[in-house]
Motif scaffolding. Structure first.
Motif, short mmCIF file in Angstrom:
data_model
loop_
_atom_site.label_atom_id
_atom_site.label_comp_id
_atom_site.label_asym_id
_atom_site.label_seq_id
_atom_site.Cartn_x
_atom_site.Cartn_y
_atom_site.Cartn_z
N ASP A 1 12.29 -0.02 3.87
CA ASP A 1 12.82 1.03 4.93
C ASP A 1 12.57 2.49 4.85
O ASP A 1 12.58 2.82 6.17
N GLN A 2 13.29 3.17 3.75
CA GLN A 2 14.08 4.42 2.92
C GLN A 2 11.83 4.92 3.24
O GLN A 2 12.04 5.58 3.78
N ALA A 3 11.15 4.07 2.17
CA ALA A 3 9.88 4.57 1.87
C ALA A 3 9.08 4.31 3.41
O ALA A 3 7.87 5.31 3.70
N VAL A 4 9.36 3.70 4.46
CA VAL A 4 8.69 3.60 6.27
C VAL A 4 9.15 5.43 6.82
O VAL A 4 8.45 6.00 6.92
N ARG A 5 10.04 5.73 6.15
CA ARG A 5 11.22 6.43 6.63
C ARG A 5 10.38 7.96 6.74
O ARG A 5 9.44 8.70 7.40
N LEU B 1 6.47 -3.09 0.35
CA LEU B 1 5.37 -1.79 1.10
C LEU B 1 4.40 -2.32 1.56
O LEU B 1 4.24 -1.52 3.25
N LEU B 2 3.57 -2.78 0.99
CA LEU B 2 2.57 -3.19 1.54
C LEU B 2 2.16 -4.01 3.24
O LEU B 2 1.09 -3.85 4.37
N GLY B 3 3.14 -5.03 2.88
CA GLY B 3 3.56 -5.94 4.60
C GLY B 3 4.56 -4.30 5.43
O GLY B 3 3.61 -5.25 6.54
N ALA B 4 4.83 -4.20 5.34
CA ALA B 4 6.01 -2.82 5.46
C ALA B 4 4.35 -2.09 6.35
O ALA B 4 4.59 -2.07 8.23
N LEU B 5 3.75 -2.16 5.65
CA LEU B 5 3.23 -0.51 6.73
C LEU B 5 1.37 -1.39 7.18
O LEU B 5 1.42 -1.46 8.48
N ALA B 6 1.66 -3.12 6.60
CA ALA B 6 0.41 -3.54 7.86
C ALA B 6 1.33 -3.59 9.28
O ALA B 6 0.88 -4.13 10.16
N ARG B 7 2.87 -4.44 9.10
CA ARG B 7 3.00 -4.23 10.02
C ARG B 7 3.20 -3.41 11.18
O ARG B 7 3.02 -3.40 11.88
N ARG B 8 3.19 -1.69 10.91
CA ARG B 8 2.98 -0.62 11.27
C ARG B 8 1.44 -0.70 11.56
O ARG B 8 1.48 0.83 12.37
#
Length: 197
Positions: free
Chosen positions: A83-87, A109-116
């Protein structure tokens, strides 16, 4: 005997890797790819290995003209860190590369970026550190700085008899190499190293 976490000025022997060289390699790789703005997130404060990686990355990136507007340390290596990385990415538009302090964070982070809806590596290149076995199995496969984990253990065990016989402790630093995979270079793969002390 300390493995992978040297302590400055300690009278205890340590066997570690060239974390500073690894950080420099990542900065050089991003710059060679034409990336312009980087984010970096390391392990909790107080860990010498993470500090060395971040400091050397930022220093080399600055020398190469790669901006580093977002630098942080994670309190925990969990979803909170992701979450901090995405922020960080949200707060600094134009971030096009991300250096994660370890592979577990990078994979999350790979997964979080894909979801965005962000593409890796087209929109954001991602690099980790450690080269854990799963780094090559995720999609896209993760570029990472590889530590010689088995060699760390072998050298530590080999040093024990001498220490028991009264030999002076010292610090042994092993080289690392950058394993380039899809998360930074599309379909290009390869190995670069070793890191310079």
């Amino acid at each position: 005997m300390l493995i992978d976490e040297p302590v400055a000025g300690s009278s205890v022997m340590s066997v570690s890797v060239d974390n500073r060289g690894g950080g420099r390699m990542v900065a050089e790789h991003f710059a060679a790819l034409g990336r312009r703005r980087a984010a970096v997130l390391g392990a909790p404060e107080g860990m010498p290995t993470s500090s060395a990686r971040i400091e050397s990355f930022v220093q080399r990136a600055t020398e190469l003209g790669l901006g580093v507007p977002a630098i942080g340390t994670a309190e925990r290596r969990t979803g909170d860190a992701v979450d901090q990385a995405v922020r960080m990415l949200d707060a600094h538009p134009g971030i096009d590369c991300f250096f994660a302090g370890d592979d577990l964070l990078a994979i999350h982070l790979l997964g979080a970026l894909a979801r965005r809806g962000l593409r890796v590596p087209e929109d954001v290149a991602v690099c980790g550190f450690d080269d854990i076995p799963w780094a090559a199995l995720v999609s896209p496969a993760l570029t990472s700085v590889a530590q010689p984990a088995r060699e760390l253990g072998r050298r530590a065990v080999a040093a024990v008899p001498g220490l028991l016989e009264g030999e002076e402790p010292g610090d042994l630093v092993l080289p690392v190499e950058l394993v380039v995979r899809e998360s930074t270079a599309g379909t290009g793969v390869g190995r670069q190293g070793p890191g310079r002390p």
